[in-house]
Every structure is written in C-alpha cells, then in structure tokens.
Motif scaffolding. Sequence first.
Motif, PDB file in Angstrom:
ATOM      1  N   MET A 182      37.255  52.159 -16.161  1.00 39.54           N
ATOM      2  CA  MET A 182      38.541  51.784 -15.589  1.00 39.54           C
ATOM      3  C   MET A 182      39.326  53.014 -15.140  1.00 39.54           C
ATOM      4  O   MET A 182      39.106  54.121 -15.618  1.00 39.54           O
ATOM      5  CB  MET A 182      39.335  50.950 -16.594  1.00 39.54           C
ATOM      6  CG  MET A 182      38.649  49.623 -16.907  1.00 39.54           C
ATOM      7  SD  MET A 182      39.529  48.632 -18.118  1.00 39.54           S
ATOM      8  CE  MET A 182      40.923  48.070 -17.122  1.00 39.54           C
ATOM      9  N   VAL A 183      40.253  52.785 -14.222  1.00 42.53           N
ATOM     10  CA  VAL A 183      41.105  53.836 -13.683  1.00 42.53           C
ATOM     11  C   VAL A 183      42.412  53.826 -14.484  1.00 42.53           C
ATOM     12  O   VAL A 183      43.096  52.801 -14.551  1.00 42.53           O
ATOM     13  CB  VAL A 183      41.399  53.591 -12.185  1.00 42.53           C
ATOM     14  CG1 VAL A 183      42.346  54.647 -11.637  1.00 42.53           C
ATOM     15  CG2 VAL A 183      40.109  53.541 -11.392  1.00 42.53           C
ATOM     16  N   LEU A 215      38.433  53.798 -20.439  1.00 45.56           N
ATOM     17  CA  LEU A 215      37.723  54.875 -19.746  1.00 45.56           C
ATOM     18  C   LEU A 215      36.213  54.698 -19.867  1.00 45.56           C
ATOM     19  O   LEU A 215      35.475  54.883 -18.898  1.00 45.56           O
ATOM     20  CB  LEU A 215      38.159  56.239 -20.291  1.00 45.56           C
ATOM     21  CG  LEU A 215      39.573  56.666 -19.903  1.00 45.56           C
ATOM     22  CD1 LEU A 215      40.002  57.870 -20.734  1.00 45.56           C
ATOM     23  CD2 LEU A 215      39.666  56.961 -18.419  1.00 45.56           C
ATOM     24  N   GLN A 264      46.125  55.659 -15.031  1.00 44.33           N
ATOM     25  CA  GLN A 264      47.127  56.530 -14.422  1.00 44.33           C
ATOM     26  C   GLN A 264      48.122  56.967 -15.491  1.00 44.33           C
ATOM     27  O   GLN A 264      48.759  56.139 -16.133  1.00 44.33           O
ATOM     28  CB  GLN A 264      47.861  55.781 -13.309  1.00 44.33           C
ATOM     29  CG  GLN A 264      48.895  56.616 -12.602  1.00 44.33           C
ATOM     30  CD  GLN A 264      49.642  55.823 -11.548  1.00 44.33           C
ATOM     31  OE1 GLN A 264      49.972  54.666 -11.750  1.00 44.33           O
ATOM     32  NE2 GLN A 264      49.909  56.455 -10.425  1.00 44.33           N
ATOM     33  N   VAL A 305      42.085  48.827 -12.761  1.00 45.79           N
ATOM     34  CA  VAL A 305      43.178  49.653 -13.258  1.00 45.79           C
ATOM     35  C   VAL A 305      43.524  49.206 -14.679  1.00 45.79           C
ATOM     36  O   VAL A 305      43.619  48.010 -14.956  1.00 45.79           O
ATOM     37  CB  VAL A 305      44.420  49.542 -12.345  1.00 45.79           C
ATOM     38  CG1 VAL A 305      45.589  50.345 -12.911  1.00 45.79           C
ATOM     39  CG2 VAL A 305      44.082  50.005 -10.937  1.00 45.79           C
ATOM     40  N   PHE A 321      33.284  52.117  -7.018  1.00 42.18           N
ATOM     41  CA  PHE A 321      32.663  53.204  -7.744  1.00 42.18           C
ATOM     42  C   PHE A 321      31.222  52.832  -8.090  1.00 42.18           C
ATOM     43  O   PHE A 321      30.952  51.703  -8.444  1.00 42.18           O
ATOM     44  CB  PHE A 321      33.437  53.500  -9.028  1.00 42.18           C
ATOM     45  CG  PHE A 321      34.879  53.847  -8.791  1.00 42.18           C
ATOM     46  CD1 PHE A 321      35.226  55.103  -8.309  1.00 42.18           C
ATOM     47  CD2 PHE A 321      35.884  52.927  -9.023  1.00 42.18           C
ATOM     48  CE1 PHE A 321      36.543  55.441  -8.088  1.00 42.18           C
ATOM     49  CE2 PHE A 321      37.209  53.256  -8.796  1.00 42.18           C
ATOM     50  CZ  PHE A 321      37.538  54.505  -8.322  1.00 42.18           C
ATOM     51  N   ASN A 351      34.425  48.308 -14.166  1.00 40.00           N
ATOM     52  CA  ASN A 351      34.367  49.561 -13.441  1.00 40.00           C
ATOM     53  C   ASN A 351      35.288  49.524 -12.217  1.00 40.00           C
ATOM     54  O   ASN A 351      35.192  48.617 -11.398  1.00 40.00           O
ATOM     55  CB  ASN A 351      32.923  49.831 -12.995  1.00 40.00           C
ATOM     56  CG  ASN A 351      32.722  51.238 -12.501  1.00 40.00           C
ATOM     57  OD1 ASN A 351      33.238  52.180 -13.077  1.00 40.00           O
ATOM     58  ND2 ASN A 351      31.975  51.372 -11.434  1.00 40.00           N
ATOM     59  N   GLY A 352      36.212  50.483 -12.131  1.00 37.53           N
ATOM     60  CA  GLY A 352      37.130  50.566 -11.000  1.00 37.53           C
ATOM     61  C   GLY A 352      38.400  49.751 -11.146  1.00 37.53           C
ATOM     62  O   GLY A 352      39.293  49.849 -10.309  1.00 37.53           O
ATOM     63  N   SER A 375      37.677  52.117  -1.633  1.00 41.15           N
ATOM     64  CA  SER A 375      38.217  53.208  -2.453  1.00 41.15           C
ATOM     65  C   SER A 375      37.885  53.040  -3.929  1.00 41.15           C
ATOM     66  O   SER A 375      37.898  53.989  -4.672  1.00 41.15           O
ATOM     67  CB  SER A 375      39.728  53.315  -2.269  1.00 41.15           C
ATOM     68  OG  SER A 375      40.372  52.196  -2.824  1.00 41.15           O
ATOM     69  N   HIS A 376      37.634  51.814  -4.372  1.00 42.12           N
ATOM     70  CA  HIS A 376      37.306  51.640  -5.792  1.00 42.12           C
ATOM     71  C   HIS A 376      35.928  51.024  -5.991  1.00 42.12           C
ATOM     72  O   HIS A 376      35.622  50.478  -7.027  1.00 42.12           O
ATOM     73  CB  HIS A 376      38.405  50.866  -6.524  1.00 42.12           C
ATOM     74  CG  HIS A 376      38.503  49.423  -6.169  1.00 42.12           C
ATOM     75  ND1 HIS A 376      38.987  48.989  -4.977  1.00 42.12           N
ATOM     76  CD2 HIS A 376      38.163  48.319  -6.859  1.00 42.12           C
ATOM     77  CE1 HIS A 376      38.966  47.672  -4.954  1.00 42.12           C
ATOM     78  NE2 HIS A 376      38.468  47.241  -6.077  1.00 42.12           N
ATOM     79  N   LEU A 405      44.523  50.168  -4.478  1.00 44.64           N
ATOM     80  CA  LEU A 405      43.065  50.162  -4.554  1.00 44.64           C
ATOM     81  C   LEU A 405      42.455  48.912  -3.927  1.00 44.64           C
ATOM     82  O   LEU A 405      41.432  48.992  -3.252  1.00 44.64           O
ATOM     83  CB  LEU A 405      42.599  50.312  -5.999  1.00 44.64           C
ATOM     84  CG  LEU A 405      42.854  51.673  -6.644  1.00 44.64           C
ATOM     85  CD1 LEU A 405      42.436  51.657  -8.107  1.00 44.64           C
ATOM     86  CD2 LEU A 405      42.130  52.773  -5.894  1.00 44.64           C
TER      87      LEU A 405
END
Length: 167
Positions: free
Chosen positions: A115-116, A111, A118, A85, A165, A82-83, A162-163, A156
């Motif tokens: 995960m983040v 996802l 971009q 990249v 989450f 989680n969080g 910031s991450h 991040l």
Amino acid sequence: MAKGIVVYYSRSGNTREMAEEITLAMNDAGLPTECRAVDKVRADELPQYDAIVIGSPCYYGQMAGPIKQLVDELVGCHGHLNGKVGGAFASSANLGGGSETTIVGILQTMLIAGMVIQGDPQGSHYGPLSIGKPDDHVKRQCRRRGQRIAALALKLVAQPNSHAFPV
C-alpha cells in the motif's frame, strides 16, 4: 469510481469518534467513504476500496485484538492491496501510552501489502492520535488526514497507470 473505507475498533467511543471525523473529511474531499466497525468488515472486502484507513485503541503498545485479527486475515488477500492508499490512527489512555507504536504497527502491515502511505510534514506525522477523548486539535488532525488520504487516492485513480505497481 474511487471509494474509501475507515475501519476501527473502539470500546470507549474515542477511536470511533476519530474514525467518524476522518470519514467525514474523506467524503467532503470528494471520495465516497464508508465508516465501519471492524466486526462489520471482512478482509476479502478490502481490495474493492482505493483508500483504507484503520484505527485502533492502543493495547500494550499494539493494535487491539480485533484489528490484529483483520490484519492477519489479509494474508488471504496478499497482492490485492498493492497500490491502494493506506492510513492509520490510534487512541490511548495516557501520554506515552504507545499510540505511535500502534499506528506504526498498522502502517507496517500496509507497507508489506504494497500500500501507498503518505506521511504528513505537519502535526501527526504517522497518523492522528488521541489521548482520551478527541479534543478539537485531534479532530482537526483527523480531518486533515482524511483530506490528504482522499486527495491522494483520487489522484492515483485519476491516473490509472500511476498505481499499476508490479505485483
């Protein structure tokens, strides 16, 4: 300290070549990154990385079996990615050979893991793909993706809350 990993499966060497380009770009962008074949990686190792990029050849529009096996084993790490990249890339033998569906399949698993991801408004929107041996254009796309993933991961990690989450 932030770090990344590029995991790949490759029979022909094409996906490996893409993995090496992405890894080089991530390292050049300041994120220490390893490049490892999928058979040299355990699922329980992946949570220690801040950026995880996975590449596969396209088999019938899907990721290769060894990549799918790693993804299936990530169920045991549920919540621990989680969080982080994530990113994906693929290769195939033919135009319209399913490379984008392979990339999207890998991204879907990322996802679900929280995960983040971009995207990229230029070039390879979902992730780099190669038809056969990577040419100069594909290599540029791989380097661009590696740079973007590294920059996001470093950003991040530099902002610890910031991450963070919620799980």
